[in-house]
Design a protein around this motif. Structure first.
Motif, PDB file in Angstrom:
ATOM      1  N   THR A   9      12.450  -5.955  -6.797  1.00 15.85           N
ATOM      2  CA  THR A   9      13.037  -7.097  -7.490  1.00 15.85           C
ATOM      3  C   THR A   9      14.450  -7.313  -6.965  1.00 15.85           C
ATOM      4  O   THR A   9      15.202  -6.351  -6.791  1.00 15.85           O
ATOM      5  N   VAL A  10      14.816  -8.532  -6.715  1.00 12.63           N
ATOM      6  CA  VAL A  10      16.155  -8.856  -6.237  1.00 12.63           C
ATOM      7  C   VAL A  10      17.085  -8.981  -7.437  1.00 12.63           C
ATOM      8  O   VAL A  10      16.787  -9.709  -8.385  1.00 12.63           O
ATOM      9  N   LEU A  11      18.192  -8.233  -7.424  1.00 14.95           N
ATOM     10  CA  LEU A  11      19.192  -8.316  -8.482  1.00 14.95           C
ATOM     11  C   LEU A  11      20.161  -9.441  -8.115  1.00 14.95           C
ATOM     12  O   LEU A  11      21.043  -9.269  -7.269  1.00 14.95           O
ATOM     13  N   GLU A  12      19.959 -10.566  -8.754  1.00 12.26           N
ATOM     14  CA  GLU A  12      20.709 -11.767  -8.398  1.00 12.26           C
ATOM     15  C   GLU A  12      22.216 -11.571  -8.641  1.00 12.26           C
ATOM     16  O   GLU A  12      22.631 -10.965  -9.616  1.00 12.26           O
ATOM     17  N   ASP A  13      23.004 -12.097  -7.731  1.00 13.82           N
ATOM     18  CA  ASP A  13      24.462 -12.140  -7.813  1.00 13.82           C
ATOM     19  C   ASP A  13      25.133 -10.773  -7.692  1.00 13.82           C
ATOM     20  O   ASP A  13      26.357 -10.672  -7.815  1.00 13.82           O
ATOM     21  N   ALA A  14      24.366  -9.700  -7.507  1.00 17.03           N
ATOM     22  CA  ALA A  14      24.987  -8.390  -7.323  1.00 17.03           C
ATOM     23  C   ALA A  14      25.615  -8.297  -5.936  1.00 17.03           C
ATOM     24  O   ALA A  14      25.119  -8.881  -4.977  1.00 17.03           O
ATOM     25  N   ASP A  15      26.698  -7.568  -5.865  1.00 15.52           N
ATOM     26  CA  ASP A  15      27.411  -7.396  -4.605  1.00 15.52           C
ATOM     27  C   ASP A  15      26.961  -6.094  -3.936  1.00 15.52           C
ATOM     28  O   ASP A  15      27.291  -5.006  -4.419  1.00 15.52           O
ATOM     29  N   PRO A  16      26.198  -6.155  -2.846  1.00 17.04           N
ATOM     30  CA  PRO A  16      25.660  -4.946  -2.218  1.00 17.04           C
ATOM     31  C   PRO A  16      26.724  -3.954  -1.771  1.00 17.04           C
ATOM     32  O   PRO A  16      26.511  -2.738  -1.812  1.00 17.04           O
ATOM     33  N   LYS A  17      27.878  -4.442  -1.353  1.00 13.15           N
ATOM     34  CA  LYS A  17      28.899  -3.553  -0.814  1.00 13.15           C
ATOM     35  C   LYS A  17      29.544  -2.673  -1.892  1.00 13.15           C
ATOM     36  O   LYS A  17      29.976  -1.559  -1.623  1.00 13.15           O
ATOM     37  N   SER A  18      29.621  -3.186  -3.126  1.00 13.39           N
ATOM     38  CA  SER A  18      30.282  -2.419  -4.182  1.00 13.39           C
ATOM     39  C   SER A  18      29.314  -1.897  -5.243  1.00 13.39           C
ATOM     40  O   SER A  18      29.721  -1.222  -6.185  1.00 13.39           O
ATOM     41  N   TYR A  19      28.019  -2.168  -5.079  1.00 10.40           N
ATOM     42  CA  TYR A  19      27.028  -1.779  -6.082  1.00 10.40           C
ATOM     43  C   TYR A  19      26.860  -0.262  -6.125  1.00 10.40           C
ATOM     44  O   TYR A  19      26.685   0.392  -5.094  1.00 10.40           O
ATOM     45  N   ILE A  20      26.897   0.283  -7.351  1.00 12.84           N
ATOM     46  CA  ILE A  20      26.718   1.730  -7.552  1.00 12.84           C
ATOM     47  C   ILE A  20      25.775   1.947  -8.721  1.00 12.84           C
ATOM     48  O   ILE A  20      25.954   1.365  -9.792  1.00 12.84           O
ATOM     49  N   GLN A  21      24.750   2.785  -8.531  1.00  9.70           N
ATOM     50  CA  GLN A  21      23.893   3.185  -9.643  1.00  9.70           C
ATOM     51  C   GLN A  21      24.583   4.329 -10.374  1.00  9.70           C
ATOM     52  O   GLN A  21      24.792   5.407  -9.833  1.00  9.70           O
ATOM     53  N   LEU A  22      24.993   4.100 -11.618  1.00  8.72           N
ATOM     54  CA  LEU A  22      25.776   5.076 -12.372  1.00  8.72           C
ATOM     55  C   LEU A  22      24.910   6.063 -13.130  1.00  8.72           C
ATOM     56  O   LEU A  22      25.299   7.215 -13.338  1.00  8.72           O
ATOM     57  N   SER A  23      23.769   5.610 -13.607  1.00  9.47           N
ATOM     58  CA  SER A  23      22.852   6.449 -14.372  1.00  9.47           C
ATOM     59  C   SER A  23      21.497   5.769 -14.357  1.00  9.47           C
ATOM     60  O   SER A  23      21.328   4.724 -13.731  1.00  9.47           O
ATOM     61  N   TYR A  24      20.544   6.361 -15.075  1.00  9.68           N
ATOM     62  CA  TYR A  24      19.237   5.710 -15.165  1.00  9.68           C
ATOM     63  C   TYR A  24      19.359   4.323 -15.786  1.00  9.68           C
ATOM     64  O   TYR A  24      18.657   3.386 -15.399  1.00  9.68           O
ATOM     65  N   HIS A  25      20.296   4.163 -16.740  1.00 10.32           N
ATOM     66  CA  HIS A  25      20.426   2.913 -17.477  1.00 10.32           C
ATOM     67  C   HIS A  25      21.382   1.919 -16.826  1.00 10.32           C
ATOM     68  O   HIS A  25      21.171   0.717 -16.899  1.00 10.32           O
ATOM     69  N   PHE A  26      22.460   2.432 -16.245  1.00  8.15           N
ATOM     70  CA  PHE A  26      23.582   1.577 -15.871  1.00  8.15           C
ATOM     71  C   PHE A  26      23.858   1.577 -14.369  1.00  8.15           C
ATOM     72  O   PHE A  26      23.671   2.581 -13.678  1.00  8.15           O
TER      73      PHE A  26
END
Length: 222
Positions: free
Chosen positions: A18-35
């Protein structure tokens, strides 16, 4: 940004993505399972969280989050709720409790046996002296000389001598306590865990369970 099974992938894959619309790939970080977050947004189960300040966003534990302006809890239904806590002073406590400068907060969620009685709420425990707060387990804590089980005060328990044992079991100088209830007739001086019986016992009773309910069995007379 592409999402597969709730996790971040930078590579382009075809199936189950699924494409996460408007997310910035360069700064995107998966913080936890939820966030997750990027430089512009915080994401909860891959959806933008409104009104959250990214720069001060903090996951407090498995139930609570905050920024410099709000404190929130998130539930099993994937919904975030704001609570009446002072964000600047809020910090995490052991076993998924939090506190601010006036209150301890506990989140409780469970479904009853008939699957219709759903508890989804925040319980607030006021305190005067933060240094008196002791969290023993996910069920037991004390503050200001009061012991709580599942965020409900236990009457008749001496906080100064309170001792958490394990699970739902505890004791003080006078009482044996199970699930926040003082056991009538229990003898704390002889209370032990019997390795052979794999049960707690004292000189008066052997403690067992029947369909989840504690029962007291007198010792067999010889």
């Amino acid at each position: 940004v592409y999402i597969k099974n709730g996790y971040y992938f930078s590579e382009n894959s075809k199936a189950g993505i699924t494409v996460l619309e408007d997310a910035d790939p360069k700064s995107y970080i998966q913080l936890s399972y939820h966030f997750a977050k990027d430089q512009n947004h915080v994401y909860f189960y891959n959806k933008k969280v409104p009104d959250i300040e990214v720069s001060s966003f903090e996951i407090l534990n498995d139930n609570f989050m905050k920024d410099d302006h709000f404190v929130c809890y998130f539930n099993e239904e994937k919904i975030i709720h704001k609570i009446n806590a002072t964000a600047k002073s809020t910090l995490s406590l052991p076993h998924d409790y939090i506190r601010d400068d006036k209150n301890i907060f506990a989140y409780r969620y469970y479904v009853g046996n008939n699957l219709t009685d759903v508890v989804d709420s925040i319980i607030t425990i006021p305190f005067k002296n933060a240094t008196s707060i002791k969290v023993y387990s996910d069920k037991y804590l004390s503050t200001d000389s009061v012991v709580y089980f599942d965020a409900i005060a236990i009457k008749g328990v001496d906080a100064a001598t309170f001792e958490f044992i394990n699970g739902d079991w505890a004791k003080d100088k006078n009482n044996i306590i199970e699930s926040g209830e003082i056991i009538e007739g229990g003898d704390v001086g002889t209370f032990i865990f019997d390795e052979d019986l794999f049960r707690y016992k004292d000189k008066n009773f052997i403690y067992d369970y029947d369909n989840g309910k504690l029962i007291k069995k007198p010792h067999d007379k010889k």
